[in-house]
Design a protein around this motif. Structure first.
Motif, PDB file in Angstrom:
ATOM      1  N   ARG A 282       2.365   1.231  -3.247  1.00  0.00           N
ATOM      2  CA  ARG A 282       1.289   2.592  -4.317  1.00  0.00           C
ATOM      3  C   ARG A 282       0.606   3.713  -4.645  1.00  0.00           C
ATOM      4  O   ARG A 282       1.187   4.776  -4.888  1.00  0.00           O
ATOM      5  CB  ARG A 282      -0.398   1.891  -3.676  1.00  0.00           C
ATOM      6  CG  ARG A 282      -1.299   2.159  -4.941  1.00  0.00           C
ATOM      7  CD  ARG A 282      -2.660   1.740  -4.582  1.00  0.00           C
ATOM      8  NE  ARG A 282      -3.241   1.799  -3.688  1.00  0.00           N
ATOM      9  CZ  ARG A 282      -4.102   3.078  -3.624  1.00  0.00           C
ATOM     10  NH1 ARG A 282      -5.176   3.505  -4.908  1.00  0.00           N
ATOM     11  NH2 ARG A 282      -5.033   3.235  -2.271  1.00  0.00           N
ATOM     12  N   LEU A 283       1.298   4.349  -3.029  1.00  0.00           N
ATOM     13  CA  LEU A 283       0.755   5.677  -2.350  1.00  0.00           C
ATOM     14  C   LEU A 283       2.360   6.277  -3.079  1.00  0.00           C
ATOM     15  O   LEU A 283       1.717   7.636  -3.766  1.00  0.00           O
ATOM     16  CB  LEU A 283       1.200   5.965  -0.804  1.00  0.00           C
ATOM     17  CG  LEU A 283      -0.281   5.503  -0.387  1.00  0.00           C
ATOM     18  CD1 LEU A 283      -0.094   6.180   1.149  1.00  0.00           C
ATOM     19  CD2 LEU A 283      -2.092   6.234  -0.337  1.00  0.00           C
TER      20      LEU A 283
ATOM     21  N   ILE B 144      -3.975  13.025  -6.120  1.00  0.00           N
ATOM     22  CA  ILE B 144      -3.152  13.225  -5.574  1.00  0.00           C
ATOM     23  C   ILE B 144      -3.505  12.345  -4.476  1.00  0.00           C
ATOM     24  O   ILE B 144      -3.878  11.590  -4.180  1.00  0.00           O
ATOM     25  CB  ILE B 144      -3.204  14.303  -4.849  1.00  0.00           C
ATOM     26  CG1 ILE B 144      -4.727  15.144  -4.481  1.00  0.00           C
ATOM     27  CG2 ILE B 144      -3.032  15.910  -5.859  1.00  0.00           C
ATOM     28  CD1 ILE B 144      -4.491  14.406  -3.187  1.00  0.00           C
ATOM     29  N   VAL B 145      -2.513  12.345  -3.176  1.00  0.00           N
ATOM     30  CA  VAL B 145      -2.340  11.392  -2.151  1.00  0.00           C
ATOM     31  C   VAL B 145      -3.065  12.910  -1.112  1.00  0.00           C
ATOM     32  O   VAL B 145      -1.797  13.389  -0.760  1.00  0.00           O
ATOM     33  CB  VAL B 145      -1.080  10.989  -2.152  1.00  0.00           C
ATOM     34  CG1 VAL B 145      -1.051   9.751  -0.415  1.00  0.00           C
ATOM     35  CG2 VAL B 145      -0.743   9.483  -2.483  1.00  0.00           C
ATOM     36  N   ALA B 146      -4.124  12.631  -0.298  1.00  0.00           N
ATOM     37  CA  ALA B 146      -3.765  13.098   0.427  1.00  0.00           C
ATOM     38  C   ALA B 146      -2.497  13.126   1.918  1.00  0.00           C
ATOM     39  O   ALA B 146      -2.743  11.846   2.436  1.00  0.00           O
ATOM     40  CB  ALA B 146      -5.202  12.833   1.749  1.00  0.00           C
ATOM     41  N   ALA B 147      -1.739  13.964   1.955  1.00  0.00           N
ATOM     42  CA  ALA B 147      -0.933  13.811   2.903  1.00  0.00           C
ATOM     43  C   ALA B 147      -0.517  15.319   4.134  1.00  0.00           C
ATOM     44  O   ALA B 147       0.881  15.066   3.461  1.00  0.00           O
ATOM     45  CB  ALA B 147       0.440  13.500   2.175  1.00  0.00           C
TER      46      ALA B 147
ATOM     47  N   VAL C 160       1.267   6.351  -7.355  1.00  0.00           N
ATOM     48  CA  VAL C 160       1.021   7.863  -7.225  1.00  0.00           C
ATOM     49  C   VAL C 160       1.444   9.207  -7.544  1.00  0.00           C
ATOM     50  O   VAL C 160       1.471  10.237  -7.735  1.00  0.00           O
ATOM     51  CB  VAL C 160      -0.312   8.142  -6.301  1.00  0.00           C
ATOM     52  CG1 VAL C 160      -1.519   9.200  -6.984  1.00  0.00           C
ATOM     53  CG2 VAL C 160      -1.794   7.008  -6.037  1.00  0.00           C
ATOM     54  N   MET C 161       1.950   9.177  -5.942  1.00  0.00           N
ATOM     55  CA  MET C 161       2.684  10.687  -6.081  1.00  0.00           C
ATOM     56  C   MET C 161       3.978  10.760  -7.257  1.00  0.00           C
ATOM     57  O   MET C 161       3.915  12.202  -7.521  1.00  0.00           O
ATOM     58  CB  MET C 161       3.928  10.613  -4.451  1.00  0.00           C
ATOM     59  CG  MET C 161       2.935  10.431  -2.691  1.00  0.00           C
ATOM     60  SD  MET C 161       4.033  10.795  -1.692  1.00  0.00           S
ATOM     61  CE  MET C 161       2.972  10.601  -0.586  1.00  0.00           C
TER      62      MET C 161
ATOM     63  N   GLU D  80       1.401  -1.544  -0.045  1.00  0.00           N
ATOM     64  CA  GLU D  80       0.003   0.019   0.247  1.00  0.00           C
ATOM     65  C   GLU D  80       0.406   1.321   0.392  1.00  0.00           C
ATOM     66  O   GLU D  80       0.449   2.195  -0.751  1.00  0.00           O
ATOM     67  CB  GLU D  80      -0.806   0.344   1.034  1.00  0.00           C
ATOM     68  CG  GLU D  80      -1.933   1.534   1.267  1.00  0.00           C
ATOM     69  CD  GLU D  80      -2.692   1.366   0.584  1.00  0.00           C
ATOM     70  OE1 GLU D  80      -2.747   0.805  -0.488  1.00  0.00           O
ATOM     71  OE2 GLU D  80      -3.235   2.655   0.282  1.00  0.00           O
ATOM     72  N   MET D  81       1.713   1.180   0.354  1.00  0.00           N
ATOM     73  CA  MET D  81       2.387   2.750   0.631  1.00  0.00           C
ATOM     74  C   MET D  81       3.752   2.512  -0.540  1.00  0.00           C
ATOM     75  O   MET D  81       3.646   3.733  -1.108  1.00  0.00           O
ATOM     76  CB  MET D  81       4.119   2.183   1.539  1.00  0.00           C
ATOM     77  CG  MET D  81       5.089   3.556   2.111  1.00  0.00           C
ATOM     78  SD  MET D  81       3.385   4.922   2.988  1.00  0.00           S
ATOM     79  CE  MET D  81       3.269   4.723   4.926  1.00  0.00           C
TER      80      MET D  81
END
Ligand code: SF4
Lengths: 292, 218
Positions: free
Chosen positions: A45-46, A110-113, A49-50, A42-43
């Motif tokens: 994948r994030l 985007i990734v909410a971060a 996306v970034m 999952e990380m």
């Protein structure tokens, strides 16, 4: 359970002789019931996306209001033209922060971060290092776990929502998380990560949330730049052995207290601060007129 | 807060409440309707009405009605895609008393002719609350498979419904009961670990005193 204090997190590292990301990952596995492989995937994948958000940036994109877009391209052009004061890493950091935040305003993925408004900070400090080959995907993902672990403590002790704590809770938290991630990437100790986190958060403490016309554009996009640059400077201070003297947990508690003391007008209502300036109000009129 | 709530979700910008949450309201309304919506009348309240266009809240709601998830890159083109998919829609504003500032009212008609009114609020971080279905108060987050039963406010219905679920090996995660002031109805909202099969819904609809059965399968 995720950690509710940075101190506990550091103690767990010391007690078990484990690196920070490991301690954070394990606490999440215990809580979420995910397997280690699923969590790491999952990380990744994030992070993918970034990277993709940055790659998908287009200079011609504009937000619905028409006020956001095109600034990252200007920054890159100026960097290429040699007119910037910042060196190559910092100018890339600024351009990347603008790219992701502008993509967000222009309804891209985007990734909410930790939030959508502050989504540009973490990718901004990491992407240039990754591209330059300073770190690989595994190291970036470990650093992202470190960032998330600190973010969890902010969520537990304060808040990550601008509507509750002002922008110090969004861009401030993102910046502090990014500072810790950078120190981890550079091989700093867990203690140094916490110092970088605390100094970055300290330096954005008190920042209000005053989006013009209520939109995640102005000041949000450029706040991502200060969040990212602030993260770099706090990480560098920590790597130089500088300490902030107020421990991370106490800084977070101060942020919570300051957030609670902020007027509602300065917490994402689009009323006070920049939103309430004559020009801010004029922009609101233009934006709402287009709506009818 | 869970680690992947701090980092994440992956979403189409610009706002977790005004965009991602709005997609989820639309998507949940579509699932509650249980068929492809052909007509949608959308009304925005509060901050949704004031800043909704700038945040793409209108496009996000329509995207959800088309079955898209909050990270779908086609959300900005949803109006165009709705036309292609034969979904007629309108977007207006409304003032509701005492409602959450980020609230949308959706009047839907599906291809099977059924119609449904859903009131949903986006309560932060992309999380939502379905506040009303057909004028009767509910309060659930649409994070689980959910069964909503409207029944006459007379004894025995809870036992009948939970009995039916247990016959089908469906585990109840949470259960809420409401009494509506309007019409002497009671409402049960049951969040379940398993999807709710059509047989269960058909069986419940047969039971005396049960007025309406709606389900949400994820
Ligand atoms: S100003 Fe408010 S909306 Fe904008 S990034 Fe900061 S906290 Fe988020």
């Amino acid at each position: 359970m995720s950690y509710t204090s940075v101190r506990e997190m550091l103690n767990a590292c010391k007690a078990n002789g484990k690196p920070l990301y490991e301690v954070i990952l394990e606490s999440d596995l215990a809580e979420s019931g995910l397997s280690r492989a699923a969590s790491e995937a999952e990380m990744r994948r994030l992070w993918a996306v970034m990277c993709q958000t940055s790659a998908d940036y287009r200079a011609c994109d504009r937000s619905m209001s028409g006020f956001a877009g095109g600034d990252a391209a200007k920054m890159e052009a100026a960097a290429a033209g040699g007119v910037l004061l910042s060196g190559s890493y910092l100018s890339e950091v600024m351009a990347e922060a603008l790219k992701t935040a502008e993509c967000n305003a222009c309804m891209k993925r985007i990734v909410a971060a930790p939030t959508a408004g502050s989504c540009g900070v973490l990718p901004a400090v990491l992407l240039p290092l990754y591209r330059a080959g300073v770190c690989d995907e595994d190291a970036v993902c470990r650093a992202l776990f470190v960032a998330a672990g600190f973010g969890q403590v902010v969520a537990a002790r304060a808040t990550l929502a601008g509507a509750e704590g002002g922008c110090q809770a969004e861009v401030g938290a993102a910046s502090a998380m990014a500072a810790a991630a950078l120190v981890d990437l550079r091989g700093g100790t867990a203690e140094a990560c916490a110092e970088a986190f605390a100094m970055a958060l300290t330096n954005l403490e008190g920042l209000v949330c005053d989006p013009v016309a209520g939109l995640v554009e102005l000041p949000c996009i450029k706040r991502n730049v200060i969040g990212a640059v602030n993260a770099v400077s706090a990480a560098d201070m920590a790597m130089a052995g500088i300490v902030g003297h107020i421990p991370a947990d106490e800084v977070i508690d101060a942020v919570a207290e300051v957030g609670a003391a902020m007027s509602k007008d300065l917490r994402e209502t689009g009323i006070g601060g920049l939103a309430g300036t004559p020009t801010g109000q004029k922009i609101r009129e233009i934006v709402t007129m287009g709506q009818q | 807060m869970r680690l992947f709530d701090v980092l994440g979700p992956v979403m189409t910008g610009p706002s977790s409440s005004h965009t991602a949450g709005a997609v989820r309201i639309g998507l949940t309304a579509r699932r509650l309707l249980g068929s492809r919506p052909l007509n949608a009348e959308i009304q925005l309240h509060g901050s949704f009405a004031a800043t909704g266009r700038g945040h793409g809240t209108d496009k996000a709601l329509v995207a959800g009605l088309l079955g898209m998830q909050p990270d779908d890159p086609r959300i900005p083109q949803s109006f165009e895609l709705a036309r292609q998919a034969g979904l007629q829609f309108s977007v207006g504003s409304v003032t509701l008393r005492g409602a959450h500032p980020n609230t949308a009212v959706l009047h839907l008609t599906g291809e099977d002719g059924r119609s449904l009114e859903v009131v949903g609020a986006s309560i932060g971080g992309g999380r939502i609350s379905i506040c009303q279905i057909d004028g009767i108060t509910t309060n659930f987050g649409a994070d689980y498979n959910t069964l909503i039963v409207h029944n006459l406010d007379t004894p025995g219905h809870v036992a009948a419904v939970t009995g039916c679920l247990s016959d089908h090996a469906i585990n109840i995660a949470t259960m809420q009961l409401y009494r509506s002031t309007a019409g002497g109805y009671a409402v049960m909202v049951l969040e379940c670990d398993q999807p709710i099969p059509d047989e269960v819904i058909a069986e419940l609809r047969q039971k005396p005193g049960i007025v309406k059965v709606t389900s949400l399968n994820l």
